[in-house]
Design a protein around this motif. Structure first.
Motif, PDB file in Angstrom:
ATOM      1  N   PHE A 102       0.831  -1.209   0.000  1.00  0.00           N
ATOM      2  CA  PHE A 102       0.000   0.000   0.000  1.00  0.00           C
ATOM      3  C   PHE A 102       0.863   1.256   0.000  1.00  0.00           C
ATOM      4  CE2 PHE A 102      -3.353  -2.936   0.772  1.00  0.00           C
ATOM      5  CZ  PHE A 102      -4.501  -2.300   0.312  1.00  0.00           C
ATOM      6  N   PHE A 103       2.054   1.192   0.578  1.00  0.00           N
ATOM      7  CA  PHE A 103       3.017   2.286   0.422  1.00  0.00           C
ATOM      8  C   PHE A 103       3.348   2.433  -1.058  1.00  0.00           C
ATOM      9  CE2 PHE A 103       6.540   4.821   2.367  1.00  0.00           C
ATOM     10  CZ  PHE A 103       7.245   5.107   1.201  1.00  0.00           C
ATOM     11  N   PHE A 104       3.673   1.308  -1.704  1.00  0.00           N
ATOM     12  CA  PHE A 104       4.019   1.329  -3.128  1.00  0.00           C
ATOM     13  C   PHE A 104       2.871   1.880  -3.964  1.00  0.00           C
ATOM     14  CE2 PHE A 104       4.138  -0.500  -7.358  1.00  0.00           C
ATOM     15  CZ  PHE A 104       5.462  -0.301  -7.744  1.00  0.00           C
ATOM     16  N   ALA A 105       1.639   1.431  -3.688  1.00  0.00           N
ATOM     17  CA  ALA A 105       0.484   1.837  -4.493  1.00  0.00           C
ATOM     18  C   ALA A 105       0.202   3.330  -4.370  1.00  0.00           C
ATOM     19  CB  ALA A 105      -0.744   1.027  -4.087  1.00  0.00           C
ATOM     20  N   ILE A 106       0.209   3.871  -3.146  1.00  0.00           N
ATOM     21  CA  ILE A 106      -0.113   5.291  -2.984  1.00  0.00           C
ATOM     22  C   ILE A 106       1.002   6.162  -3.540  1.00  0.00           C
ATOM     23  CG2 ILE A 106       0.846   5.477  -0.646  1.00  0.00           C
ATOM     24  CD1 ILE A 106      -2.285   7.280  -2.031  1.00  0.00           C
ATOM     25  N   TYR A 107       2.252   5.757  -3.341  1.00  0.00           N
ATOM     26  CA  TYR A 107       3.368   6.551  -3.863  1.00  0.00           C
ATOM     27  C   TYR A 107       3.351   6.552  -5.393  1.00  0.00           C
ATOM     28  CZ  TYR A 107       7.959   8.789  -3.555  1.00  0.00           C
ATOM     29  OH  TYR A 107       9.002   9.691  -3.632  1.00  0.00           O
ATOM     30  N   PHE A 108       3.124   5.384  -5.983  1.00  0.00           N
ATOM     31  CA  PHE A 108       3.060   5.271  -7.439  1.00  0.00           C
ATOM     32  C   PHE A 108       1.905   6.100  -7.990  1.00  0.00           C
ATOM     33  CE2 PHE A 108       1.951   3.309 -11.469  1.00  0.00           C
ATOM     34  CZ  PHE A 108       3.194   3.101 -12.055  1.00  0.00           C
ATOM     35  N   TRP A 132      -2.738  -1.026  -7.285  1.00  0.00           N
ATOM     36  CA  TRP A 132      -3.784  -1.137  -6.265  1.00  0.00           C
ATOM     37  C   TRP A 132      -4.392  -2.538  -6.261  1.00  0.00           C
ATOM     38  CZ3 TRP A 132      -4.274   1.911  -2.312  1.00  0.00           C
ATOM     39  CH2 TRP A 132      -3.828   3.233  -2.399  1.00  0.00           C
ATOM     40  N   ALA A 133      -4.540  -3.132  -7.445  1.00  0.00           N
ATOM     41  CA  ALA A 133      -5.059  -4.499  -7.514  1.00  0.00           C
ATOM     42  C   ALA A 133      -4.098  -5.466  -6.831  1.00  0.00           C
ATOM     43  CB  ALA A 133      -5.269  -4.900  -8.976  1.00  0.00           C
ATOM     44  N   LEU A 134      -2.795  -5.291  -7.075  1.00  0.00           N
ATOM     45  CA  LEU A 134      -1.797  -6.151  -6.439  1.00  0.00           C
ATOM     46  C   LEU A 134      -1.755  -5.931  -4.927  1.00  0.00           C
ATOM     47  CD1 LEU A 134       1.160  -5.935  -9.000  1.00  0.00           C
ATOM     48  CD2 LEU A 134      -0.295  -7.917  -8.523  1.00  0.00           C
ATOM     49  N   ALA A 135      -1.944  -4.686  -4.500  1.00  0.00           N
ATOM     50  CA  ALA A 135      -1.948  -4.387  -3.066  1.00  0.00           C
ATOM     51  C   ALA A 135      -3.118  -5.089  -2.369  1.00  0.00           C
ATOM     52  CB  ALA A 135      -2.025  -2.878  -2.841  1.00  0.00           C
ATOM     53  N   LEU A 136      -4.294  -5.018  -2.974  1.00  0.00           N
ATOM     54  CA  LEU A 136      -5.469  -5.664  -2.385  1.00  0.00           C
ATOM     55  C   LEU A 136      -5.328  -7.181  -2.378  1.00  0.00           C
ATOM     56  CD1 LEU A 136      -8.257  -3.430  -3.974  1.00  0.00           C
ATOM     57  CD2 LEU A 136      -7.653  -3.540  -1.542  1.00  0.00           C
ATOM     58  N   LEU A 137      -4.797  -7.731  -3.469  1.00  0.00           N
ATOM     59  CA  LEU A 137      -4.592  -9.179  -3.538  1.00  0.00           C
ATOM     60  C   LEU A 137      -3.561  -9.634  -2.511  1.00  0.00           C
ATOM     61  CD1 LEU A 137      -4.624  -9.876  -7.383  1.00  0.00           C
ATOM     62  CD2 LEU A 137      -6.199 -10.840  -5.685  1.00  0.00           C
ATOM     63  N   THR A 138      -2.504  -8.853  -2.340  1.00  0.00           N
ATOM     64  CA  THR A 138      -1.483  -9.199  -1.352  1.00  0.00           C
ATOM     65  C   THR A 138      -2.077  -9.189   0.059  1.00  0.00           C
ATOM     66  OG1 THR A 138       0.280  -8.257  -2.738  1.00  0.00           O
ATOM     67  CG2 THR A 138       0.764  -8.564  -0.398  1.00  0.00           C
ATOM     68  N   MET A 139      -2.863  -8.169   0.353  1.00  0.00           N
ATOM     69  CA  MET A 139      -3.510  -8.077   1.656  1.00  0.00           C
ATOM     70  C   MET A 139      -4.408  -9.298   1.889  1.00  0.00           C
ATOM     71  SD  MET A 139      -5.856  -4.991   3.224  1.00  0.00           S
ATOM     72  CE  MET A 139      -7.179  -5.217   2.027  1.00  0.00           C
ATOM     73  N   TYR A 140      -5.190  -9.656   0.885  1.00  0.00           N
ATOM     74  CA  TYR A 140      -6.076 -10.813   1.006  1.00  0.00           C
ATOM     75  C   TYR A 140      -5.279 -12.105   1.158  1.00  0.00           C
ATOM     76  CZ  TYR A 140      -9.534 -14.353  -0.239  1.00  0.00           C
ATOM     77  OH  TYR A 140     -10.345 -15.465  -0.243  1.00  0.00           O
ATOM     78  N   SER A 141      -4.172 -12.220   0.425  1.00  0.00           N
ATOM     79  CA  SER A 141      -3.370 -13.447   0.458  1.00  0.00           C
ATOM     80  C   SER A 141      -2.808 -13.720   1.844  1.00  0.00           C
ATOM     81  CB  SER A 141      -2.220 -13.362  -0.561  1.00  0.00           C
ATOM     82  OG  SER A 141      -1.180 -12.501  -0.111  1.00  0.00           O
ATOM     83  N   LEU A 154      -5.190  -4.863   7.771  1.00  0.00           N
ATOM     84  CA  LEU A 154      -5.792  -3.530   7.669  1.00  0.00           C
ATOM     85  C   LEU A 154      -4.883  -2.477   8.302  1.00  0.00           C
ATOM     86  CD1 LEU A 154      -9.568  -4.244   8.428  1.00  0.00           C
ATOM     87  CD2 LEU A 154      -8.520  -3.678   6.219  1.00  0.00           C
ATOM     88  N   ALA A 155      -4.272  -2.827   9.419  1.00  0.00           N
ATOM     89  CA  ALA A 155      -3.329  -1.899  10.061  1.00  0.00           C
ATOM     90  C   ALA A 155      -2.126  -1.651   9.165  1.00  0.00           C
ATOM     91  CB  ALA A 155      -2.888  -2.462  11.410  1.00  0.00           C
ATOM     92  N   GLY A 156      -1.626  -2.713   8.552  1.00  0.00           N
ATOM     93  CA  GLY A 156      -0.483  -2.560   7.660  1.00  0.00           C
ATOM     94  C   GLY A 156      -0.803  -1.709   6.447  1.00  0.00           C
ATOM     95  N   SER A 157      -1.983  -1.919   5.862  1.00  0.00           N
ATOM     96  CA  SER A 157      -2.369  -1.145   4.676  1.00  0.00           C
ATOM     97  C   SER A 157      -2.560   0.325   5.020  1.00  0.00           C
ATOM     98  CB  SER A 157      -3.638  -1.722   4.056  1.00  0.00           C
ATOM     99  OG  SER A 157      -4.716  -1.669   4.978  1.00  0.00           O
ATOM    100  N   ALA A 158      -3.199   0.610   6.160  1.00  0.00           N
ATOM    101  CA  ALA A 158      -3.417   2.004   6.571  1.00  0.00           C
ATOM    102  C   ALA A 158      -2.095   2.703   6.849  1.00  0.00           C
ATOM    103  CB  ALA A 158      -4.310   2.046   7.813  1.00  0.00           C
ATOM    104  N   LEU A 159      -1.186   2.000   7.523  1.00  0.00           N
ATOM    105  CA  LEU A 159       0.118   2.590   7.814  1.00  0.00           C
ATOM    106  C   LEU A 159       0.912   2.798   6.533  1.00  0.00           C
ATOM    107  CD1 LEU A 159       2.078   3.559   9.987  1.00  0.00           C
ATOM    108  CD2 LEU A 159       2.887   1.192  10.213  1.00  0.00           C
ATOM    109  N   GLY A 160       0.788   1.867   5.596  1.00  0.00           N
ATOM    110  CA  GLY A 160       1.482   2.007   4.313  1.00  0.00           C
ATOM    111  C   GLY A 160       1.016   3.219   3.531  1.00  0.00           C
ATOM    112  N   VAL A 161      -0.302   3.433   3.492  1.00  0.00           N
ATOM    113  CA  VAL A 161      -0.855   4.604   2.794  1.00  0.00           C
ATOM    114  C   VAL A 161      -0.379   5.890   3.459  1.00  0.00           C
ATOM    115  CG1 VAL A 161      -2.979   5.864   2.300  1.00  0.00           C
ATOM    116  CG2 VAL A 161      -2.871   3.409   1.866  1.00  0.00           C
TER     117      VAL A 161
END
Length: 222
Positions: A102-108, A132-141, A154-161
Motif C-alpha cells: 500500500f506504500f508502493f500503491a499510494i506513492y506510485f 492497487w489491484a496487487l496491493a489488495l490481492l497481497t492483503m487478502y493473500s 488492515l493496520a499494515g495497509s493504513a500505515l502504508g498509505v
C-alpha cells in the motif's frame, strides 16, 4: 547434547495447502514485494539511476524499519494457523507485506498524477489500476494463507498509505530542491545519478536524443 533449533529465511518462504490452486496463486502474489524490490528497484538503479526512483526505494526501506519497530514494540501474536506455517516466533501487527504494497500503491499513484514517470499518459486510471489491484490481492493473500488476521493486514495497509503519502510529500516538497546538488555531487557524477521528473515524456525525450545522436554520428562518418 541437544542440537540447536533452526529457523528458515522467510524472504521467499510462503506456504499454502497442497492442492489449493487459489492458495498457490496467492502464494505467488505474496511474493510481489520481493519481485518489486529485487527485480524493480535493483534494475532501476542499474539501468536508470533516477533520483525519484531511488528515493521511492528508500521510502519503502524506511517503512519496513518502522514496521519492524512497531512489531517488536506491540508484539501482537499471529493467528493460530502460524503453528502450521512455522511462523509463531514472529509478530503479526502490522502486516509488513500489506504495508509495503500500500506504500508502493499510494506513492506510485501520486507520482502518476503529478506526471512523474517514464511516459506521459492521459489515462492515469489505467496506469494505477495494477498496483492497487496487487496491493489488495497481497492483503487478502496474507489472511487467506493464515499469516495474519484481518486487523493486522488492515493496520499494515493504513500505515502504508500514511507513510507513502508522507514520504512523497517529503521527497517532492522538501528534498526536491536538493536534487540538482545531488546530481552535481561527486557521487552523482561518479554513478551518473540524474533527475528527469521535470521532463513530461522521458521515453520520447530519450528516443529523440538517441536518434539525434545517431544521425550526428552518421553525418560525421560521411
Amino acid at each position: 547434547m541437544a542440537l540447536p533449533s533452526h529457523k528458515a529465511v522467510t524472504l521467499t518462504h510462503v506456504m499454502y495447502q497442497r492442492g489449493d490452486k487459489l492458495g498457490y496463486f496467492l502464494a505467488w502474489i505474496s511474493l510481489v514485494p520481493v519481485f518489486i524490490s529485487l527485480g524493480g528497484f535493483v534494475s532501476h538503479f542499474v539501468f536508470r539511476r533516477e533520483l525519484q526512483g531511488m528515493f521511492f526505494a528508500l521510502g519503502l526501506i524506511i517503512s519496513q524499519f518502522v514496521n519492524e519497530f512497531i512489531k517488536t514494540s506491540v508484539q501482537q501474536a499471529r493467528p493460530e494457523t502460524c503453528a502450521l506455517l512455522d511462523m509463531c516466533d514472529s509478530h503479526g501487527w502490522p502486516s509488513s507485506h500489506s504495508q509495503y504494497m500500500f506504500f508502493f500503491a499510494i506513492y506510485f499513484t501520486l507520482m502518476t498524477y503529478k506526471g512523474i514517470g517514464l511516459w506521459h499518459t492521459k489515462n492515469k486510471f489505467a496506469v494505477i489500476f495494477l498496483p492497487w489491484a496487487l496491493a489488495l490481492l497481497t492483503m487478502y493473500s496474507r489472511v487467506y494463507l493464515g499469516y495474519h488476521t484481518v486487523a493486522q493486514v488492515l493496520a499494515g495497509s493504513a500505515l502504508g498509505v500514511f507513510l507513502g503519502a508522507l514520504w512523497f510529500w517529503v521527497v517532492n516538497s522538501v528534498l526536491y530542491s536538493y536534487f540538482p546538488v545531488m546530481e552535481e555531487s561527486w557521487f552523482g557524477r561518479a554513478f551518473y545519478i540524474k533527475d528527469t521528473s521535470h521532463i513530461p515524456n522521458v521515453l520520447k525525450f530519450e528516443y529523440d536524443n538517441a536518434r539525434d545522436a545517431r544521425n550526428k554520428l552518421a553525418a560525421k562518418s560521411n
